[in-house]
Write a protein that holds these residues in place. Structure first.
Motif, PDB file in Angstrom:
ATOM      1  N   LYS A  50      24.274  16.859  48.487  1.00 31.85           N
ATOM      2  CA  LYS A  50      25.010  17.814  49.311  1.00 31.85           C
ATOM      3  C   LYS A  50      25.132  19.139  48.567  1.00 31.85           C
ATOM      4  O   LYS A  50      24.933  19.209  47.357  1.00 31.85           O
ATOM      5  N   ASP A  51      25.516  20.165  49.302  1.00 31.90           N
ATOM      6  CA  ASP A  51      25.814  21.470  48.734  1.00 31.90           C
ATOM      7  C   ASP A  51      27.225  21.408  48.131  1.00 31.90           C
ATOM      8  O   ASP A  51      28.180  21.025  48.819  1.00 31.90           O
ATOM      9  N   LYS A  92      30.173  22.644  49.961  1.00 32.48           N
ATOM     10  CA  LYS A  92      30.622  21.964  51.187  1.00 32.48           C
ATOM     11  C   LYS A  92      31.157  20.558  50.927  1.00 32.48           C
ATOM     12  O   LYS A  92      31.574  19.867  51.859  1.00 32.48           O
ATOM     13  N   ASP A  99      33.604  17.512  49.838  1.00 36.28           N
ATOM     14  CA  ASP A  99      35.050  17.262  49.852  1.00 36.28           C
ATOM     15  C   ASP A  99      35.446  16.715  48.467  1.00 36.28           C
ATOM     16  O   ASP A  99      35.363  15.526  48.203  1.00 36.28           O
TER      17      ASP A  99
END
Length: 278
Positions: free
Chosen positions: A96-97, A100, A102
């Protein structure tokens, strides 16, 4: 399992570097050792690694940490990392980036969280800003970044490097400069020097303020127009002139000064004075 170097792994998988992702992989073992040592990782720590590359640093962190959660954006690196680090049961990979992700979900109920990152220039400020502003529960952030950005982070008042980024980081953290890193320590070679910093999170921010948003608004306003006096810079807040004038007077700050001359404590006093008058 054989201990392949970064160069060996890149060659083994015929990996092609992405210019758009700003990829430069560390090949200098002495720098790698200094990052691991300065992060002071131990068996109680969850380490969040941003941008693990081919996993050379990740492997060293896995040997010392309770768990390492690596966040990687490049799809081509995911199978390489899964293969090269498959012997470790304390490894988690998130494709993931990092802007972004969580982080609260990753951290969960862990008490001892340390972040380690080799950050490309284009995401350095957004990632650091996000980690600090969103109040994630981590003890330290050990980062390798472009030297120029590192110098801005560690800068003191009355220097040309001192700015909004310096204040943001110093408001929340103590800063240690671990070492400088030459372009020869990477493949491909970047055009600039790098620096390793450790940011140790303070138990409470360096200054107590009535309204954090107002504090950072005042800081940004002053550095957006850094060649102007603070009086002129703060006109951008769209407040009545007499309010701004009273705020300077109550804070004991000369309105003819420029933002780059103010300490964090002075910015805090000024922002609090504005809040009291609204």
């Amino acid at each position: 399992m054989e201990n392949l170097s970064t160069k060996d792994i890149v060659k083994k998988y015929e990996f092609r570097f992405s210019k758009s992702l700003g990829q430069n992989f560390l090949i200098d073992n002495s720098v790698l050792g200094d990052i691991v040592n300065s992060a002071e990782v131990n068996k109680e720590d969850l380490v969040i690694e941003i941008g693990p590359g081919v996993g050379t640093l990740t492997k060293e962190l896995l040997k010392k940490a309770k768990k390492v959660c690596a966040i990687e954006l490049d799809s081509d690196l995911i199978p390489i990392l899964n293969e090269e680090l498959k012997e470790f049961d304390n490894f988690e990979l998130i494709h993931k980036d990092a802007l972004k992700v969580d982080f609260k979900e990753i951290i969960g109920k862990e008490d001892s969280v340390k972040v380690v990152a080799n950050l490309p220039y284009y995401v350095t400020t957004p990632i650091i800003s996000r980690l600090l502003n969103e109040q994630y529960k981590f003890k330290s952030l050990t980062i390798m970044i472009q030297k120029e950005v590192g110098e801005r982070i560690a800068a003191k008042p009355n220097t040309k490097e001192y700015g909004a980024l310096s204040i943001l980081v110093q408001y929340y953290c103590d800063i240690d400069i671990i070492r400088r890193v030459s372009p020869a320590s990477f493949i491909p070679r970047p055009k600039v020097d790098s620096i390793v910093l450790r940011l140790s999170k303070l138990d409470s921010p360096r200054a107590e303020v009535k309204d954090k948003d107002m504090f950072f608004k005042v800081v940004r306003q002053c550095f957006n127009m850094r060649r102007k006096t603070m009086w002129n810079a703060l006109k951008g807040l769209k407040l009545p002139g007499e309010t701004i004038e009273s705020a300077f007077k109550n804070a004991g700050v000369d309105q003819k000064r420029r933002g780059e001359t103010l300490s964090i404590a002075e910015f805090a006093r000024l922002a609090d004075s504005i809040c009291e008058l609204l």
